[in-house]
Scaffold this active site. Structure first.
Site, mmCIF file in Angstrom:
data_model
loop_
_atom_site.group_PDB
_atom_site.id
_atom_site.type_symbol
_atom_site.label_atom_id
_atom_site.label_comp_id
_atom_site.label_asym_id
_atom_site.label_seq_id
_atom_site.Cartn_x
_atom_site.Cartn_y
_atom_site.Cartn_z
ATOM 1 N N HIS A 38 5.193 -3.266 2.729
ATOM 2 C CA HIS A 38 5.085 -3.287 4.165
ATOM 3 C C HIS A 38 4.305 -2.177 4.336
ATOM 4 O O HIS A 38 3.868 -1.553 3.563
ATOM 5 C CB HIS A 38 6.450 -3.370 4.856
ATOM 6 C CG HIS A 38 7.577 -2.522 4.404
ATOM 7 N ND1 HIS A 38 7.265 -0.994 4.391
ATOM 8 C CD2 HIS A 38 8.632 -2.490 3.538
ATOM 9 C CE1 HIS A 38 8.391 -0.383 3.922
ATOM 10 N NE2 HIS A 38 9.162 -1.367 3.327
ATOM 11 N N HIS A 41 5.448 1.353 2.516
ATOM 12 C CA HIS A 41 4.788 1.420 1.256
ATOM 13 C C HIS A 41 3.374 1.627 1.305
ATOM 14 O O HIS A 41 2.857 2.721 0.526
ATOM 15 C CB HIS A 41 5.010 0.045 0.219
ATOM 16 C CG HIS A 41 6.383 -0.277 0.344
ATOM 17 N ND1 HIS A 41 7.167 -1.500 0.840
ATOM 18 C CD2 HIS A 41 7.449 0.185 -0.364
ATOM 19 C CE1 HIS A 41 8.415 -1.614 0.438
ATOM 20 N NE2 HIS A 41 8.474 -0.544 -0.218
ATOM 21 N N SER A 191 11.887 -3.423 3.529
ATOM 22 C CA SER A 191 11.838 -4.673 2.943
ATOM 23 C C SER A 191 13.107 -5.740 3.202
ATOM 24 O O SER A 191 12.961 -6.863 3.396
ATOM 25 C CB SER A 191 11.580 -4.862 1.206
ATOM 26 O OG SER A 191 10.698 -4.119 0.880
HETATM 27 P P1 AMP Z 1 11.532 0.480 -1.866
HETATM 28 O O1 AMP Z 1 10.576 -0.503 -2.443
HETATM 29 O O2 AMP Z 1 12.407 0.135 -0.515
HETATM 30 O O3 AMP Z 1 12.339 0.988 -3.122
HETATM 31 O O4 AMP Z 1 10.709 1.544 -1.482
HETATM 32 C C1 AMP Z 1 9.788 2.373 -2.231
HETATM 33 C C2 AMP Z 1 9.262 3.861 -1.612
HETATM 34 O O5 AMP Z 1 8.595 3.350 -0.425
HETATM 35 C C3 AMP Z 1 10.461 4.515 -1.538
HETATM 36 O O6 AMP Z 1 9.727 5.849 -1.864
HETATM 37 C C4 AMP Z 1 10.705 4.404 -0.034
HETATM 38 O O7 AMP Z 1 11.082 5.564 0.509
HETATM 39 C C5 AMP Z 1 9.217 4.276 0.663
HETATM 40 N N1 AMP Z 1 9.566 3.620 1.772
HETATM 41 C C6 AMP Z 1 10.242 2.453 2.143
HETATM 42 N N2 AMP Z 1 10.145 2.131 3.382
HETATM 43 C C7 AMP Z 1 9.486 3.261 4.068
HETATM 44 C C8 AMP Z 1 9.082 3.253 5.426
HETATM 45 N N3 AMP Z 1 9.321 2.814 6.399
HETATM 46 N N4 AMP Z 1 8.227 4.726 5.761
HETATM 47 C C9 AMP Z 1 7.925 5.463 4.572
HETATM 48 N N5 AMP Z 1 8.054 5.143 3.402
HETATM 49 C C10 AMP Z 1 8.926 4.081 3.059
#
Ligand code: AMP
Length: 284
Positions: A38, A41, A191
């Protein structure tokens, strides 16, 4: 001309390619994710670009080791095709889609535990979670050997734990943390938001609203005792029908609980919205 997007599933092939690119003088950035990408990311990819990375490697891996036995590993949303298109559009140059079997070979028995910053907050509620996160991130660092790795402030505790791991274990990588990207309503993009019904999505806005209110109150009134303020936040969240997992104020660097709410303190929230666990945070 835009570079073509390379895809890798085999850690050894990616490792070889990254080593060759590094050898050729390319600055390599890593953006670790669990996919179902999203805007949050994509902002990490944009941050890597702004920092001058020549190669931006996005890993997309729903890491089984960081999920507890009763968590959502099986039903965690996945969409490789859409992720690939988003990575391409955002300017990533390589995407790594490993399988659990090629990340964790038979008999895998080595794990990394950070023992202080990972103890409280999400670490206390999700035993083994940060052990899984540290282990997979360390593996990704060894595979990609990036100059830079970009994480999101959305996972505030995770960023602190990773910084500590990098310092403690002498990883040769610079860590950058990008701000939280939100939906127009204020809801932090995640997500897991895909699990929310319309009604839950409306109720979940109480998280970001509480944080915005806290920031405004600190800006207007300065330091406030945390105990009383915490009770106010809990009330707002519960009124929205959210079940509080934790509401904590901590020192933004050490994650040590704060006695008062003041400039520089981080407020971290975790709630259950129906069957979905949501987190959010803000630094005052
Ligand atoms: P995830 O796929 O949820 O494990 O997240 C992967 C990376 O994206 C991690 O470093 C999260 O902190 C970052 N991330 C997820 N959601 C957001 C968001 N809304 N804003 C900024 N970074 C995000």
């Amino acid at each position: 001309m835009a570079k073509t997007l390379k895809t890798f599933a085999d850690p050894q092939k990616l490792q070889k390619w990254c080593a060759a690119r590094r050898q050729a003088g390319a600055k390599i950035a890593l953006v670790p994710t669990m996919g179902y990408l999203h805007e949050g990311h994509l902002s990490l990819i944009a941050a890597a670009k702004r920092k001058g990375a020549d190669e931006i490697v996005v890993s997309v891996f729903v890491n089984p080791v960081q999920f507890g036995p009763n968590e959502d590993y099986e039903k965690y949303p996945r969409d490789e095709k859409a992720d690939l298109a988003k990575c391409r559009a955002a300017g990533a140059t390589a995407v790594f889609f490993p399988t659990p079997a090629n990340m964790y070979l038979d008999g895998h028995s080595t794990f990394i535990t950070e023992e202080t910053l990972a103890a409280g907050l999400c670490g206390a509620r999700r035993p083994g979670h940060f052990r899984g996160v540290c282990t997979v991130v360390a593996k990704l660092f060894n595979i990609v050997h990036p100059h830079l790795a970009v994480f999101g402030q959305k996972d505030f505790q995770q960023a602190a734990v990773i910084r500590r791991m990098v310092r403690d274990l002498n990883f040769d990588v610079k860590i950058s943390v990008a701000p939280i990207v939100r939906e127009p309503s204020g809801l932090a993009r995640s997500s897991r938001n895909t699990y929310l019904s319309d009604d839950e999505r409306a109720r979940a806005v109480a998280l970001s609203q509480s944080l915005a209110r806290a920031r405004a109150d600190v800006a207007a009134k300065g330091t406030m005792p945390w105990r009383a303020y915490r009770a106010k936040i809990v009330k707002v969240l519960e009124k929205a029908g959210l079940v509080v997992d934790y509401v904590e104020a901590v020192d933004a660097e050490t994650l040590v609980p704060a006695k008062s709410l003041s400039k520089g303190v981080a407020v971290l929230l975790a709630v259950w919205c129906g069957k979905t666990r949501l987190i959010d945070n803000a630094v005052m």
